[in-house]
Scaffold this active site. Structure first.
Site, PDB file in Angstrom:
ATOM      1  N   SER A 123       0.685  -1.563   0.053  1.00 17.20           N
ATOM      2  CA  SER A 123       0.216   0.364  -0.006  1.00 17.20           C
ATOM      3  C   SER A 123       0.855   1.307  -0.259  1.00 17.20           C
ATOM      4  CB  SER A 123      -1.091   0.049   0.858  1.00 17.20           C
ATOM      5  OG  SER A 123      -0.082   0.225   2.011  1.00 17.20           O
ATOM      6  N   HIS A 144      -2.977  -3.148  -5.806  1.00 15.51           N
ATOM      7  CA  HIS A 144      -3.544  -2.480  -4.448  1.00 15.51           C
ATOM      8  C   HIS A 144      -4.928  -3.530  -3.683  1.00 15.51           C
ATOM      9  CE1 HIS A 144      -4.079   0.193  -1.093  1.00 15.51           C
ATOM     10  NE2 HIS A 144      -3.440  -1.145  -0.743  1.00 15.51           N
ATOM     11  N   GLU A 156      -5.880  -0.597  -6.888  1.00 17.28           N
ATOM     12  CA  GLU A 156      -5.005   0.349  -7.757  1.00 17.28           C
ATOM     13  C   GLU A 156      -4.361  -0.931  -8.286  1.00 17.28           C
ATOM     14  OE1 GLU A 156      -5.321   3.750  -5.091  1.00 17.28           O
ATOM     15  OE2 GLU A 156      -3.553   2.186  -4.066  1.00 17.28           O
ATOM     16  N   ASN A 194      -3.956   6.692  -1.019  1.00 16.10           N
ATOM     17  CA  ASN A 194      -3.961   6.796   0.533  1.00 16.10           C
ATOM     18  C   ASN A 194      -3.033   8.443   0.487  1.00 16.10           C
ATOM     19  OD1 ASN A 194      -4.097   4.681   1.807  1.00 16.10           O
ATOM     20  ND2 ASN A 194      -2.392   3.580   1.143  1.00 16.10           N
TER      21      ASN A 194
END
Length: 508
Positions: A123, A144, A156, A194
C-alpha cells in the site's frame, strides 16, 4: 489486452487477512489458487477464514452451496514455496518491508516461467524500488487490494518505471473480470487513495487543534452534512492511530517534508500514549466497557424569524430556501447581488456560505458586524445538520435568530468557533486540491482518481466531481483565502485548479 484465463493458476504469498482475502477473490473467479505461507498454522487459519466468509454468503442466500464447495476446492494450502512454480500470477501480501519483499521476488523470479506476472499488494512501498532487484522488473506491478478484499471493490494497478504497460493492462482486465473496479496509478508515495485521502484526516485534526469543536461534533458534521460514511475521528480510531500516523509520516517523508502532509501533534500524542483507537480501547473516543459515547454538540432551541430576504444566487445552497418556505417562513428576493455568491438576510444578520475567510475577517472587511457563516453540505435540501460560525462582532440576538430560523427548517445547528473554512468546506476543497495535483503529476487520470476515492474510501462523491459542482473558481477562492489566512504552503493552489478556474472549465 485480455484478462488472465481461469485456467491460469494464481499464487498468493502470505495467508493473513489480506492474503486470504485476495485468494478468496481469485478462487471465486475460477482460478486454482495456491495459498502460501511459511507458517502452516497461518495457512490453515487463512483457508478457514475463506470458508467462514463463503459459508456466510451461503447463509445469506448470496452463494450456492455447490459454488461454495467448488471455490474452497480451488484453494490449495501450502507451506512449500516450490509448489508455486507453475503459477502464472503470483501476488505478494506479506510484511511491508522493502528488503524482505525484494528477496521474495528474487526467489520467485528464479523458479517461475519468464512470462509469469509478479504482483505486490503493497500500500505504500515503491514498485520501482521493488523491481530494481529483479532480472525482469518489467514483469512486476502493484495489485493493491483494499481491506477486506472480498468486499472492497477498488484495486489500484500500480506501475513502476520498468513495468511493462502490457502487464498493467492484463492486471487491469483481470481485476475487472474478478468483479473489481480497477484504476491505473503510477508508483508514487501513497499511490492514489492513501495520498489523496490525507486531507480528510489532516484538516479535521487541524480544526480540532484550533479547538473549534469536539471530535463528536466534527464527525457528525462530516457524516450527516456531507454523507461521508464515517467521520474522520471515528475512522482514525477504526484504522488505528499507529497505522494512520505511520502512513502520514511515510507520505510526508517520501515527499521530502512537503508541508501539505505534515503529521499532527495530536495524533502523535495519542500514538505515544498507546491510545490507538478501537484496538486499544481508547483513542479520540473511549471504547471500554461502560464508557459513554460523546454526542455532537447542538445549539439550544431558539425562535425563528418570520421573514428572510435572499440576495444573489446561493448556488448549491439554494435548496435552503424551499426548506424555509416549507417551515412557514416567508422568503423575499432582493434586487442586486453581493460581490461573491448569495446571502440570506435574517433580521440584522447576514448568513453566507464560507469562502475560506473567517467570519470575523469578513465582518470587519465588509463592515457588517452581525455576520454568520455556514459550512458546506452535500445536499442542502435534505441535510439534517449544518455547521455555523459567528463573527466575534456578531450580537447574541442576531445569532439566535439565525439559529432558530435554520432549526425551524428541520436542521440541527452545530456551532464551530470561528475557524477559517469551517470543517466540511476546507476538507472537500483540500481533497479536490490533492486530487488535482495527482492529475498534474500523472499519478492517475482525473476519472481514475475520482473512481479510486469513491470505491477505495466510499466517499459519497469523487473530490473532482464535487469541486466541479461547487464551481472550480469557488474552490480556488476558498484555497487562496485559506493560504492567506494561515500563510502556509499547505494550502497552495494546485496548478490544475488555477488553470481551470481561469479557463472556466471543470476538472473532469
Amino acid at each position: 489486452m485480455a484478462a488472465l484465463a481461469p485456467s491460469i493458476k494464481v499464487a498468493v504469498i502470505g495467508a493473513g487477512a489480506m492474503g486470504s482475502g485476495i485468494a478468496h477473490v481469485a478462487a471465486r473467479a475460477g482460478h486454482t489458487v495456491y495459498l502460501y505461507d511459511m507458517n502452516a498454522e497461518a495457512v490453515a487459519r487463512g483457508k478457514a477464514g475463506i470458508e467462514k466468509d463463503l459459508r456466510f454468503l451461503v447463509g445469506k442466500g448470496k452463494l450456492a452451496e455447490a459454488d461454495c464447495d467448488a471455490t474452497l476446492a480451488r484453494v490449495k494450502p501450502t507451506s512449500r514455496v516450490e509448489d508455486l512454480a507453475d503459477a502464472g500470477l503470483l501476488i505478494e501480501a506479506i510484511v511491508e518491508n522493502l528488503e524482505i519483499k525484494q528477496k521474495l521476488f528474487r526467489q520467485l523470479e528464479e523458479m517461475v516461467t519468464s512470462d509469469a506476472i509478479l504482483a505486490t499488494n503493497t500500500s505504500s512501498l515503491s514498485i520501482t524500488a521493488m523491481g530494481s532487484a529483479l532480472a525482469r522488473p518489467q514483469q512486476l506491478a502493484g495489485l493493491h487490494f483494499f481491506n477486506p478484499a472480498p468486499r472492497m471493490a477498488l484495486v489500484e494497478i500500480v506501475s513502476g518505471l520498468a513495468t511493462d504497460p502490457a502487464i498493467a493492462a492484463v492486471l487491469y482486465d483481470t481485476a475487472k473480470a474478478w468483479g473489481k473496479v480497477p484504476v491505473h496509478a503510477t508508483s508514487t508515495p501513497g499511490f492514489i487513495v492513501n495520498r489523496v485521502a490525507r486531507p480528510y484526516y489532516a484538516e479535521a485534526l487541524r480544526v480540532l487543534a484550533e479547538r473549534a469543536a469536539t471530535p463528536a461534533t466534527l464527525d457528525a458534521i462530516m457524516r450527516e452534512a456531507c454523507n461521508f460514511p464515517m467521520g474522520p475521528f471515528e475512522l482514525m480510531d477504526l484504522i488505528g492511530h499507529d497505522v494512520n500516523y505511520a502512513v502520514t509520516r511515510s507520505v510526508f517523508d517520501a515527499y521530502f517534508g512537503d508541508k501539505r502532509f505534515t503529521p499532527s501533534l495530536i495524533q502523535q500524542e495519542l500514538t505515544l500514549a498507546g491510545r490507538l483507537g478501537r484496538k486499544s480501547g481508547q483513542g479520540f473516543y473511549d471504547y471500554r466497557d461502560g464508557a459513554d459515547k460523546p454526542q455532537p454538540v447542538v445549539e439550544p432551541h431558539a425562535a425563528p424569524a418570520k421573514v428572510v430576504s435572499v440576495s444573489g444566487d446561493l448556488g448549491v445552497a439554494a435548496p435552503l430556501l424551499a426548506r424555509l418556505e416549507a417551515a412557514g417562513i416567508a422568503v423575499e428576493h432582493c434586487a442586486g447581488a453581493p460581490s461573491h455568491g448569495g446571502e440570506l438576510l435574517i433580521g440584522d444578520a447576514r448568513l453566507l456560505m464560507s469562502d475560506g475567510r473567517t467570519a470575523t475577517h469578513r465582518a470587519a472587511e465588509e463592515g457588517t458586524p452581525d455576520l454568520v457563516l455556514f459550512d458546506l453540505a452535500r445536499d442542502y435540501a435534505n441535510t439534517p445538520r449544518i455547521a455555523l460560525a459567528r463573527a466575534d462582532q456578531c450580537g447574541e440576538e442576531a445569532w439566535q435568530l439565525v439559529v432558530g430560523t435554520l432549526q425551524a427548517a428541520g436542521i440541527a445547528v452545530s456551532r464551530l468557533d470561528d475557524v477559517a473554512g469551517l470543517v466540511a468546506l476546507r476538507t472537500v476543497c483540500m481533497l479536490a486540491n490533492e486530487a488535482a495535483d495527482g492529475v498534474v503529476q500523472g499519478i492517475g487520470t482525473a476519472a481514475d482518481i475520482d473512481t479510486a476515492m469513491r470505491y477505495g474510501t466510499n466517499y459519497p462523491e469523487g473530490p473532482l466531481a464535487w469541486a466541479d459542482r461547487l464551481g472550480v473558481d469557488f474552490v480556488a477562492r476558498v484555497l487562496t483565502n485559506l493560504r492567506a489566512h494561515y500563510g502556509e504552503e499547505r494550502y497552495r493552489l494546485s496548478p490544475l485548479i488555477q488553470r481551470r478556474a481561469y479557463g472556466r472549465r471543470g476538472l473532469l
